[in-house]
Structures are given as C-alpha cells and as structure tokens.
Design a protein around this motif. Structure first.
Motif, PDB file in Angstrom:
ATOM      1  N   LEU A  76      37.599  21.350  48.117  1.00 38.16           N
ATOM      2  CA  LEU A  76      37.530  22.609  47.172  1.00 38.16           C
ATOM      3  C   LEU A  76      37.854  21.993  45.793  1.00 38.16           C
ATOM      4  O   LEU A  76      38.670  21.185  45.716  1.00 38.16           O
ATOM      5  N   VAL A  77      37.424  22.584  44.768  1.00 39.42           N
ATOM      6  CA  VAL A  77      37.522  22.488  43.500  1.00 39.42           C
ATOM      7  C   VAL A  77      37.739  23.903  42.813  1.00 39.42           C
ATOM      8  O   VAL A  77      36.931  24.685  42.762  1.00 39.42           O
ATOM      9  N   ALA A  78      39.056  23.821  41.984  1.00 35.36           N
ATOM     10  CA  ALA A  78      39.525  25.205  41.544  1.00 35.36           C
ATOM     11  C   ALA A  78      39.177  24.904  39.993  1.00 35.36           C
ATOM     12  O   ALA A  78      39.672  23.862  39.443  1.00 35.36           O
ATOM     13  N   VAL A  79      38.641  25.856  39.314  1.00 35.75           N
ATOM     14  CA  VAL A  79      38.533  26.015  37.967  1.00 35.75           C
ATOM     15  C   VAL A  79      39.249  27.104  37.316  1.00 35.75           C
ATOM     16  O   VAL A  79      38.917  28.221  37.955  1.00 35.75           O
ATOM     17  N   ARG A  80      39.917  26.994  36.462  1.00 38.34           N
ATOM     18  CA  ARG A  80      40.736  27.861  35.683  1.00 38.34           C
ATOM     19  C   ARG A  80      39.968  28.299  34.423  1.00 38.34           C
ATOM     20  O   ARG A  80      39.936  27.535  33.476  1.00 38.34           O
ATOM     21  N   PHE A  81      39.791  29.908  34.326  1.00 35.00           N
ATOM     22  CA  PHE A  81      39.244  30.221  33.164  1.00 35.00           C
ATOM     23  C   PHE A  81      40.155  31.325  32.337  1.00 35.00           C
ATOM     24  O   PHE A  81      40.858  32.046  32.950  1.00 35.00           O
ATOM     25  N   ASP A 129      39.565  45.803  28.734  1.00 31.88           N
ATOM     26  CA  ASP A 129      39.088  46.699  27.467  1.00 31.88           C
ATOM     27  C   ASP A 129      38.983  45.740  26.360  1.00 31.88           C
ATOM     28  O   ASP A 129      39.414  44.576  26.593  1.00 31.88           O
ATOM     29  N   PRO A 130      38.265  46.112  25.433  1.00 33.91           N
ATOM     30  CA  PRO A 130      38.068  45.279  24.165  1.00 33.91           C
ATOM     31  C   PRO A 130      39.566  44.846  23.965  1.00 33.91           C
ATOM     32  O   PRO A 130      40.622  45.734  23.634  1.00 33.91           O
ATOM     33  N   GLY A 131      39.510  43.377  23.645  1.00 34.98           N
ATOM     34  CA  GLY A 131      40.851  42.875  23.094  1.00 34.98           C
ATOM     35  C   GLY A 131      41.541  42.130  24.425  1.00 34.98           C
ATOM     36  O   GLY A 131      42.561  41.729  24.152  1.00 34.98           O
ATOM     37  N   GLY A 132      41.112  42.819  25.577  1.00 31.84           N
ATOM     38  CA  GLY A 132      41.824  42.455  26.798  1.00 31.84           C
ATOM     39  C   GLY A 132      41.669  40.897  27.177  1.00 31.84           C
ATOM     40  O   GLY A 132      40.617  40.447  26.964  1.00 31.84           O
ATOM     41  N   THR A 133      42.745  40.348  27.793  1.00 31.35           N
ATOM     42  CA  THR A 133      42.423  39.012  28.440  1.00 31.35           C
ATOM     43  C   THR A 133      42.899  38.803  29.823  1.00 31.35           C
ATOM     44  O   THR A 133      43.592  39.695  30.385  1.00 31.35           O
ATOM     45  N   ALA A 134      42.247  38.021  30.468  1.00 32.97           N
ATOM     46  CA  ALA A 134      42.663  37.633  31.830  1.00 32.97           C
ATOM     47  C   ALA A 134      42.404  36.108  32.100  1.00 32.97           C
ATOM     48  O   ALA A 134      41.685  35.521  31.428  1.00 32.97           O
ATOM     49  N   GLU A 135      43.321  35.497  33.105  1.00 32.45           N
ATOM     50  CA  GLU A 135      43.185  33.922  33.420  1.00 32.45           C
ATOM     51  C   GLU A 135      43.130  34.036  34.971  1.00 32.45           C
ATOM     52  O   GLU A 135      44.037  34.861  35.675  1.00 32.45           O
ATOM     53  N   GLY A 136      42.510  33.265  35.283  1.00 31.35           N
ATOM     54  CA  GLY A 136      42.673  32.772  36.680  1.00 31.35           C
ATOM     55  C   GLY A 136      41.509  31.843  37.223  1.00 31.35           C
ATOM     56  O   GLY A 136      40.982  31.474  36.375  1.00 31.35           O
ATOM     57  N   PHE A 137      41.711  31.368  38.555  1.00 35.41           N
ATOM     58  CA  PHE A 137      40.864  30.284  39.292  1.00 35.41           C
ATOM     59  C   PHE A 137      39.679  31.031  39.820  1.00 35.41           C
ATOM     60  O   PHE A 137      39.742  31.883  40.557  1.00 35.41           O
TER      61      PHE A 137
END
Length: 169
Positions: A76-81, A129-137
């Motif tokens: 497995l390779v996990a990539v965070r965006f 929503d516009p301006g919103g952010t999220a992070e995850g793998f």
C-alpha cells in the motif's frame, strides 16, 4: 518509461512536485480546486479495527466487504492531499477514484478509500463550499516491486479534463 510518463503531459496535465499546489477546473461552471500533494507514505500499513475515518457499522449485513490485506506480492502507498475549493460552485466528489498513481513502467493504479495507519483517509464523498478545505489520504495498492513515479488528480471522480500531476522522487 519516458513515453509512458510523457503521455499524460500531452493531454494537458499540469506538472508539479510534491508540496506544489495545482489549480484544477472541473467540467461544470464554477468548479475549481487548488490541490496540493503534501505527503507520501510508502509503504503504508493497513489500519486495523475501528478508525475515526470510517463510519460506524449499523448492522453487520450493511458493512462493506473488507479489502484484502497486502499479501507480500503487493503493498500500500498512502498519499495525502489538501483540497481547497477556489471556485464558485460547491465541490462534491469522491477523492479516491479521482486520484491515480503511475509507476515507472507506466502502469496506472486508481485510488482506494482504504484506511491506513498513515492518517485519516477522505470520506467516500467530500463536500466543500467555496473557500472550504479538506485534507486526507488516498491509498493505492501496487505490486511490491513497483516503483511509484507520479500521482495524478482530476475533478469529476477523475474524469475531469484538467489533470494535476506530481512527480515522485
């Protein structure tokens, strides 16, 4: 090898290195995300037991089938965006199938929503929503001997015309 990695560039791929932010448009008016690849964990270990990023099971028969664990022939390779909605429309999409990993032979692997010990994976659907952010793998299952070369991301579940690409060391 070079031709396999050059092919996406001929299709309008925006090149980038890890840590670089690439602005991507979707196929619908007002869809735009700034996407940053922030971390690569190779190899990643599968998470075991309940995790914060998975939904609690309501009934055993409604639980998804478990994804087989790596068996020694793959890893497995996990990539965070990091995703930031810079458009005027609400972003609602599934990040895992929107991401692809290319190996040094040009083979392409689609992202999975498989929890690992690397950190929190994205939910099945992200709404910003516009301006919103999220992070995850996003997790990829690749052959044990494969050499990761690049990661790609596109809106519209990976079908958007605008594709970001990050080269991996």
């Amino acid at each position: 090898m070079a031709l396999a990695l050059l092919a996406p560039a001929l299709l309008g791929v925006a090149p980038g290195g890890s840590g670089e932010t690439i602005s991507l448009a979707g196929n619908e008016p007002g869809q735009r995300l700034d996407v940053t690849l922030t971390q690569v964990v190779d190899p990643a270990s599968p998470a075991t037991g309940p995790t914060a990023e998975t939904e609690p099971e309501t009934e055993p028969e409604s639980a998804p089938a478990p994804t087989p664990q790596p068996d020694g022939s793959d890893r497995l390779v996990a990539v965070r965006f990091r995703l930031e909605n810079t458009g005027t429309a609400v972003y609602q999409d599934s990040p895992a199938p929107a991401a692809h990993l290319l190996d040094t032979t040009g083979q392409r692997f689609t992202g999975l929503n498989l929890p690992t010990t690397a950190g929190t994976n994205f939910p099945d659907t992200v709404t910003l929503d516009p301006g919103g952010t999220a992070e995850g793998f996003v997790t990829f299952r690749i052959p044990e001997d494969a050499g990761p070369a690049a990661v790609q991301f596109a809106l519209n579940t990976g079908l958007g015309d605008d594709v970001g690409q990050w080269s991996l060391p």
